[in-house]
Scaffold this motif. Structure first.
Motif, PDB file in Angstrom:
ATOM      1  N   GLN A  64      -5.912  -0.734   9.733  1.00 33.04           N
ATOM      2  CA  GLN A  64      -4.902  -1.763   9.483  1.00 33.04           C
ATOM      3  C   GLN A  64      -5.250  -2.580   8.247  1.00 33.04           C
ATOM      4  N   MET A  65      -6.518  -2.828   8.044  1.00 29.77           N
ATOM      5  CA  MET A  65      -6.948  -3.598   6.867  1.00 29.77           C
ATOM      6  C   MET A  65      -6.641  -2.843   5.573  1.00 29.77           C
ATOM      7  N   GLN A  66      -6.685  -1.524   5.618  1.00 25.52           N
ATOM      8  CA  GLN A  66      -6.368  -0.733   4.428  1.00 25.52           C
ATOM      9  C   GLN A  66      -4.917  -0.919   4.013  1.00 25.52           C
ATOM     10  N   ASN A  67      -4.072  -1.276   4.973  1.00 21.95           N
ATOM     11  CA  ASN A  67      -2.644  -1.435   4.681  1.00 21.95           C
ATOM     12  C   ASN A  67      -2.300  -2.799   4.095  1.00 21.95           C
ATOM     13  N   ILE A  68      -3.296  -3.652   3.927  1.00 25.53           N
ATOM     14  CA  ILE A  68      -3.053  -4.956   3.303  1.00 25.53           C
ATOM     15  C   ILE A  68      -3.441  -4.812   1.845  1.00 25.53           C
ATOM     16  N   ARG A  69      -2.493  -5.071   0.971  1.00 28.12           N
ATOM     17  CA  ARG A  69      -2.720  -4.803  -0.450  1.00 28.12           C
ATOM     18  C   ARG A  69      -3.621  -5.845  -1.101  1.00 28.12           C
ATOM     19  N   THR A  70      -4.299  -5.407  -2.157  1.00 26.08           N
ATOM     20  CA  THR A  70      -5.243  -6.284  -2.853  1.00 26.08           C
ATOM     21  C   THR A  70      -4.960  -6.351  -4.345  1.00 26.08           C
ATOM     22  N   GLY A  71      -3.770  -5.978  -4.774  1.00 28.74           N
ATOM     23  CA  GLY A  71      -3.432  -6.044  -6.189  1.00 28.74           C
ATOM     24  C   GLY A  71      -3.446  -4.692  -6.872  1.00 28.74           C
ATOM     25  N   ARG A  72      -4.160  -3.741  -6.296  1.00 33.01           N
ATOM     26  CA  ARG A  72      -4.198  -2.379  -6.848  1.00 33.01           C
ATOM     27  C   ARG A  72      -3.266  -1.498  -6.029  1.00 33.01           C
ATOM     28  N   ALA A  73      -2.599  -0.587  -6.686  1.00 36.49           N
ATOM     29  CA  ALA A  73      -1.708   0.341  -5.995  1.00 36.49           C
ATOM     30  C   ALA A  73      -2.546   1.464  -5.399  1.00 36.49           C
ATOM     31  N   ALA A  74      -2.413   1.680  -4.106  1.00 37.28           N
ATOM     32  CA  ALA A  74      -3.108   2.772  -3.423  1.00 37.28           C
ATOM     33  C   ALA A  74      -2.142   3.373  -2.409  1.00 37.28           C
ATOM     34  N   PRO A  75      -2.023   4.697  -2.369  1.00 41.64           N
ATOM     35  CA  PRO A  75      -1.097   5.326  -1.424  1.00 41.64           C
ATOM     36  C   PRO A  75      -1.325   4.901   0.024  1.00 41.64           C
ATOM     37  N   GLY A  76      -2.570   4.600   0.382  1.00 43.41           N
ATOM     38  CA  GLY A  76      -2.877   4.197   1.751  1.00 43.41           C
ATOM     39  C   GLY A  76      -2.160   2.938   2.194  1.00 43.41           C
ATOM     40  N   LEU A  77      -1.697   2.144   1.223  1.00 42.72           N
ATOM     41  CA  LEU A  77      -1.013   0.908   1.566  1.00 42.72           C
ATOM     42  C   LEU A  77       0.333   1.150   2.224  1.00 42.72           C
ATOM     43  N   ILE A  78       1.007   2.235   1.842  1.00 35.84           N
ATOM     44  CA  ILE A  78       2.356   2.449   2.395  1.00 35.84           C
ATOM     45  C   ILE A  78       2.489   3.746   3.192  1.00 35.84           C
ATOM     46  N   GLU A  79       1.481   4.612   3.197  1.00 35.63           N
ATOM     47  CA  GLU A  79       1.672   5.918   3.832  1.00 35.63           C
ATOM     48  C   GLU A  79       1.873   5.833   5.342  1.00 35.63           C
ATOM     49  N   LYS A  80       1.418   4.783   5.980  1.00 37.18           N
ATOM     50  CA  LYS A  80       1.594   4.651   7.433  1.00 37.18           C
ATOM     51  C   LYS A  80       2.846   3.858   7.816  1.00 37.18           C
ATOM     52  N   LEU A  81       3.591   3.359   6.815  1.00 39.22           N
ATOM     53  CA  LEU A  81       4.820   2.621   7.122  1.00 39.22           C
ATOM     54  C   LEU A  81       5.757   3.496   7.954  1.00 39.22           C
ATOM     55  N   GLN A  82       6.355   2.887   8.973  1.00 41.07           N
ATOM     56  CA  GLN A  82       7.282   3.615   9.828  1.00 41.07           C
ATOM     57  C   GLN A  82       8.685   3.581   9.212  1.00 41.07           C
ATOM     58  N   VAL A  83       9.244   4.755   9.005  1.00 43.61           N
ATOM     59  CA  VAL A  83      10.584   4.887   8.431  1.00 43.61           C
ATOM     60  C   VAL A  83      11.502   5.432   9.522  1.00 43.61           C
ATOM     61  N   GLU A  84      12.646   4.773   9.720  1.00 44.71           N
ATOM     62  CA  GLU A  84      13.596   5.287  10.701  1.00 44.71           C
ATOM     63  C   GLU A  84      14.334   6.452  10.061  1.00 44.71           C
ATOM     64  N   TYR A  85      14.030   7.648  10.515  1.00 43.43           N
ATOM     65  CA  TYR A  85      14.557   8.872   9.935  1.00 43.43           C
ATOM     66  C   TYR A  85      15.277   9.642  11.029  1.00 43.43           C
ATOM     67  N   TYR A  86      16.584   9.703  10.934  1.00 43.90           N
ATOM     68  CA  TYR A  86      17.438  10.327  11.954  1.00 43.90           C
ATOM     69  C   TYR A  86      17.132   9.772  13.341  1.00 43.90           C
ATOM     70  N   GLY A  87      16.987   8.445  13.424  1.00 44.75           N
ATOM     71  CA  GLY A  87      16.798   7.777  14.704  1.00 44.75           C
ATOM     72  C   GLY A  87      15.384   7.799  15.248  1.00 44.75           C
ATOM     73  N   VAL A  88      14.442   8.377  14.509  1.00 42.25           N
ATOM     74  CA  VAL A  88      13.054   8.465  14.970  1.00 42.25           C
ATOM     75  C   VAL A  88      12.154   7.760  13.960  1.00 42.25           C
ATOM     76  N   ASN A  89      11.269   6.896  14.451  1.00 42.79           N
ATOM     77  CA  ASN A  89      10.308   6.254  13.552  1.00 42.79           C
ATOM     78  C   ASN A  89       9.241   7.271  13.156  1.00 42.79           C
ATOM     79  N   THR A  90       9.138   7.512  11.856  1.00 40.93           N
ATOM     80  CA  THR A  90       8.247   8.530  11.304  1.00 40.93           C
ATOM     81  C   THR A  90       7.384   7.900  10.221  1.00 40.93           C
ATOM     82  N   PRO A  91       6.084   8.210  10.197  1.00 42.83           N
ATOM     83  CA  PRO A  91       5.241   7.687   9.112  1.00 42.83           C
ATOM     84  C   PRO A  91       5.725   8.210   7.755  1.00 42.83           C
ATOM     85  N   LEU A  92       5.689   7.344   6.759  1.00 45.01           N
ATOM     86  CA  LEU A  92       6.171   7.696   5.423  1.00 45.01           C
ATOM     87  C   LEU A  92       5.470   8.931   4.875  1.00 45.01           C
ATOM     88  N   GLN A  93       4.189   9.086   5.156  1.00 44.39           N
ATOM     89  CA  GLN A  93       3.449  10.226   4.617  1.00 44.39           C
ATOM     90  C   GLN A  93       3.986  11.570   5.104  1.00 44.39           C
TER      91      GLN A  93
END
Length: 185
Positions: A23-52
């Motif tokens: 969870q701490m990896q998902n808090i940004r520190t000023g640098r862009a890192a894929p780990g910051l958003i790859e676990k975000l849940q996206v509602e995709y066809y009615g199902v929450n799916t990780p962005l990655q």
């Protein structure tokens, strides 16, 4: 029997710390890192799916992530998920990729991120305390059913308390490290 309960409590507490570090990896520190958003849940066809699972995420520059969705129909859902996150990001969609610029953190935003980190640390500590309570209840139940003696129950509770203290201290260390990382300019 008591040793099994203690081992299980320690295993669960280790997992709680690992989850906290993720969870701490998902808090940004000023640098862009894929780990910051790859676990975000996206509602995709009615199902929450990780962005990655819906896109390729790359850091092309220090302050820019590029999200390349596998399905063109998921663009708006991915954009909404990134905007709704507590990361304070504003994605731009050009029809081919989604660009996620990372603006420099202001002092106010850094303080907000520290608050978010502290809340996540406190949630981690609560889960560790819940593990302690559940395993202490198991020991009390075993004593009640005369599967163990009072001495064994007392010894088990003391060991579980030691584990709790150790893992709560570890959660605090994770929090201090992240806070230092966020406030670093």
């Amino acid at each position: 029997m008591v040793d099994e309960i203690i081992a299980e409590a320690e295993n669960q507490m280790k997992k709680a710390i690992e989850a906290l570090k993720l969870q701490m990896q998902n808090i940004r520190t000023g640098r862009a890192a894929p780990g910051l958003i790859e676990k975000l849940q996206v509602e995709y066809y009615g199902v929450n799916t990780p962005l990655q699972q819906l896109a390729t995420i790359t850091a092309q520059e220090a302050r820019l992530l590029v999200v390349q969705p596998f399905d063109k129909g998921s663009f708006s859902a991915i954009e909404k998920a990134i905007q709704k996150s507590d990361l304070g990001l504003n994605p731009a969609n050009d029809g081919k990729v989604i660009r996620v610029p990372f603006p420099p953190l202001t002092e106010e935003r850094r303080k907000d991120l520290v608050k978010v980190a502290k809340n996540k640390i406190e949630d981690g500590k609560v889960s560790i305390r819940n593990i302690r309570r559940a395993h202490n209840d198991d020991l009390k139940e075993m004593l009640k059913e005369k599967m163990i003696g009072e001495d064994d129950e007392k010894r088990g509770q003391e060991k579980i308390e030691q584990l709790t203290t150790r893992y709560i201290h570890e959660a605090d260390e994770v929090g201090h490290h992240k806070e230092k990382e966020i406030l670093e300019v």
